[in-house]
Design a protein around this motif. Structure first.
Motif, short mmCIF file in Angstrom:
data_model
loop_
_atom_site.label_atom_id
_atom_site.label_comp_id
_atom_site.label_asym_id
_atom_site.label_seq_id
_atom_site.Cartn_x
_atom_site.Cartn_y
_atom_site.Cartn_z
N UNK A 162 0.85 -1.21 0.00
CA UNK A 162 0.00 0.00 0.00
C UNK A 162 0.87 1.25 0.00
N UNK A 163 1.94 1.24 0.79
CA UNK A 163 2.84 2.39 0.82
C UNK A 163 3.51 2.59 -0.54
N UNK A 164 3.93 1.50 -1.17
CA UNK A 164 4.54 1.59 -2.50
C UNK A 164 3.55 2.14 -3.52
N UNK A 165 2.29 1.74 -3.39
CA UNK A 165 1.25 2.27 -4.29
C UNK A 165 1.13 3.78 -4.11
N UNK A 166 1.19 4.22 -2.86
CA UNK A 166 1.08 5.65 -2.58
C UNK A 166 2.26 6.43 -3.12
N UNK A 167 3.45 5.87 -3.03
CA UNK A 167 4.65 6.53 -3.57
C UNK A 167 4.56 6.59 -5.09
N UNK A 168 4.16 5.48 -5.71
CA UNK A 168 4.06 5.43 -7.17
C UNK A 168 3.02 6.42 -7.70
N UNK A 169 1.97 6.64 -6.92
CA UNK A 169 0.91 7.58 -7.35
C UNK A 169 1.27 9.03 -7.05
N UNK A 170 2.40 9.24 -6.39
CA UNK A 170 2.80 10.60 -6.03
C UNK A 170 2.11 11.14 -4.80
N UNK A 171 1.34 10.29 -4.13
CA UNK A 171 0.61 10.72 -2.93
C UNK A 171 1.51 10.78 -1.71
N UNK A 172 2.39 9.79 -1.59
CA UNK A 172 3.26 9.70 -0.42
C UNK A 172 4.70 10.00 -0.80
N UNK A 173 5.40 10.68 0.10
CA UNK A 173 6.81 10.97 -0.10
C UNK A 173 7.60 10.27 1.01
N UNK A 174 8.06 9.07 0.70
CA UNK A 174 8.77 8.27 1.68
C UNK A 174 10.15 7.93 1.16
N UNK A 175 11.14 8.06 2.01
CA UNK A 175 12.50 7.72 1.59
C UNK A 175 12.78 6.23 1.76
N UNK A 176 12.07 5.56 2.67
CA UNK A 176 12.30 4.14 2.91
C UNK A 176 10.98 3.47 3.26
N UNK A 177 10.38 2.82 2.28
CA UNK A 177 9.07 2.19 2.48
C UNK A 177 9.15 1.07 3.50
N UNK A 178 10.20 0.25 3.43
CA UNK A 178 10.34 -0.89 4.34
C UNK A 178 10.40 -0.42 5.80
N UNK A 179 11.20 0.59 6.07
CA UNK A 179 11.33 1.09 7.44
C UNK A 179 10.05 1.78 7.91
N UNK A 180 9.37 2.45 7.00
CA UNK A 180 8.10 3.10 7.35
C UNK A 180 7.06 2.07 7.73
N UNK A 181 6.96 1.00 6.95
CA UNK A 181 6.00 -0.07 7.27
C UNK A 181 6.32 -0.69 8.63
N UNK A 182 7.60 -0.93 8.88
CA UNK A 182 8.01 -1.49 10.17
C UNK A 182 7.63 -0.57 11.32
N UNK A 183 7.87 0.72 11.16
CA UNK A 183 7.56 1.68 12.22
C UNK A 183 6.06 1.74 12.49
N UNK A 184 5.25 1.78 11.43
CA UNK A 184 3.80 1.86 11.60
C UNK A 184 3.24 0.62 12.28
N UNK A 185 3.68 -0.56 11.83
CA UNK A 185 3.20 -1.80 12.43
C UNK A 185 3.68 -1.93 13.87
N UNK A 186 4.90 -1.50 14.13
CA UNK A 186 5.45 -1.59 15.50
C UNK A 186 4.65 -0.76 16.49
N UNK A 187 4.18 0.40 16.06
CA UNK A 187 3.34 1.22 16.93
C UNK A 187 2.09 0.46 17.36
N UNK A 188 1.48 -0.23 16.41
CA UNK A 188 0.26 -0.99 16.72
C UNK A 188 0.55 -2.20 17.60
N UNK A 189 1.62 -2.92 17.28
CA UNK A 189 1.99 -4.11 18.04
C UNK A 189 2.29 -3.76 19.49
#
Length: 197
Positions: free
Chosen positions: A139-166
């Motif tokens: 989903x994050x990669x889709x957002x970057x590809x669409x120009x909606x999200x500006x992320x330098x590291x999708x993998x680390x962003x996903x890890x951070x978001x999931x870690x907050x919930x966990x």
């Protein structure tokens, strides 16, 4: 009547054992919990554990699989709906954090005790964890590809978001005055804000 289902409660011995194991492992940790502890919580004799599960590790494996499969289903359903990537991730964060509060005992066990599994069982759980992570990363990669999200590291962003919930499973208590739905709403808003430039 189904085999293994008690006449008084309608709850199977397997379910009672899984609930008891989740509570015991969450309270005391896997290493400090005995099958006798689990049997006592379930209202069964110590031998009753081995009728359904060959070992304490088998109970942990069953809980780990059940919890991770439920989490994967929840995450998959949350990202499937319409909307931009940030809204879809916000839905994931809301649902995933609320699940970790509502099922805090099981969540605490599946997130923090799975290292005690045998190598084969551990590999099964890691595969499910990777699928959860991959779902959010996509989903994050889709957002970057669409120009909606500006992320330098999708993998680390996903890890951070999931870690907050966990992490909710670590600190949540029903006596905290916070509800799973309230936590979910807060985390959904947080997720949207974190991803909005």
């Amino acid at each position: 009547m189904l085999a293994g289902v008690t006449a008084t409660t309608g709850v199977s011995s397997v379910e009672r054992l899984l609930d008891a194991a989740a509570g015991a492992f969450a309270d005391r940790g896997y290493a400090a919990t005995t099958t006798r502890d689990i049997a006592a919580r379930a209202g069964l004799s110590p031998a009753g554990v081995y009728v359904h599960f060959g070992s304490k590790e088998a109970l942990l494996h069953a809980l780990s699989m059940r919890g991770h499969e439920a989490a994967l289903d929840l995450v998959t359903r949350s990202v499937a709906g319409p909307g931009p990537a940030s809204a879809r991730v916000a839905r994931v964060m809301g649902a995933f954090s609320a699940w970790h509060a509502e099922h805090h005992e099981m969540a605490r066990v599946v997130q923090y005790e799975f290292g005690h599994l045998t190598p084969d069982h551990h590999a099964e759980v890691v595969l499910l964890r990777r699928r959860i992570d991959h779902t959010v990363r996509t989903v994050l990669e889709d957002g970057v590809a669409a120009g909606e999200l500006q992320l330098t590291d999708v993998r680390e962003t996903a890890l951070a978001l999931l870690s907050l919930c966990i992490d909710v499973a670590r600190w949540y208590s029903p006596t905290s005055g916070r509800t799973p739905s309230g936590i979910g709403a807060t985390y959904a808003t947080l997720g949207q804000r974190l991803l909005t430039p």
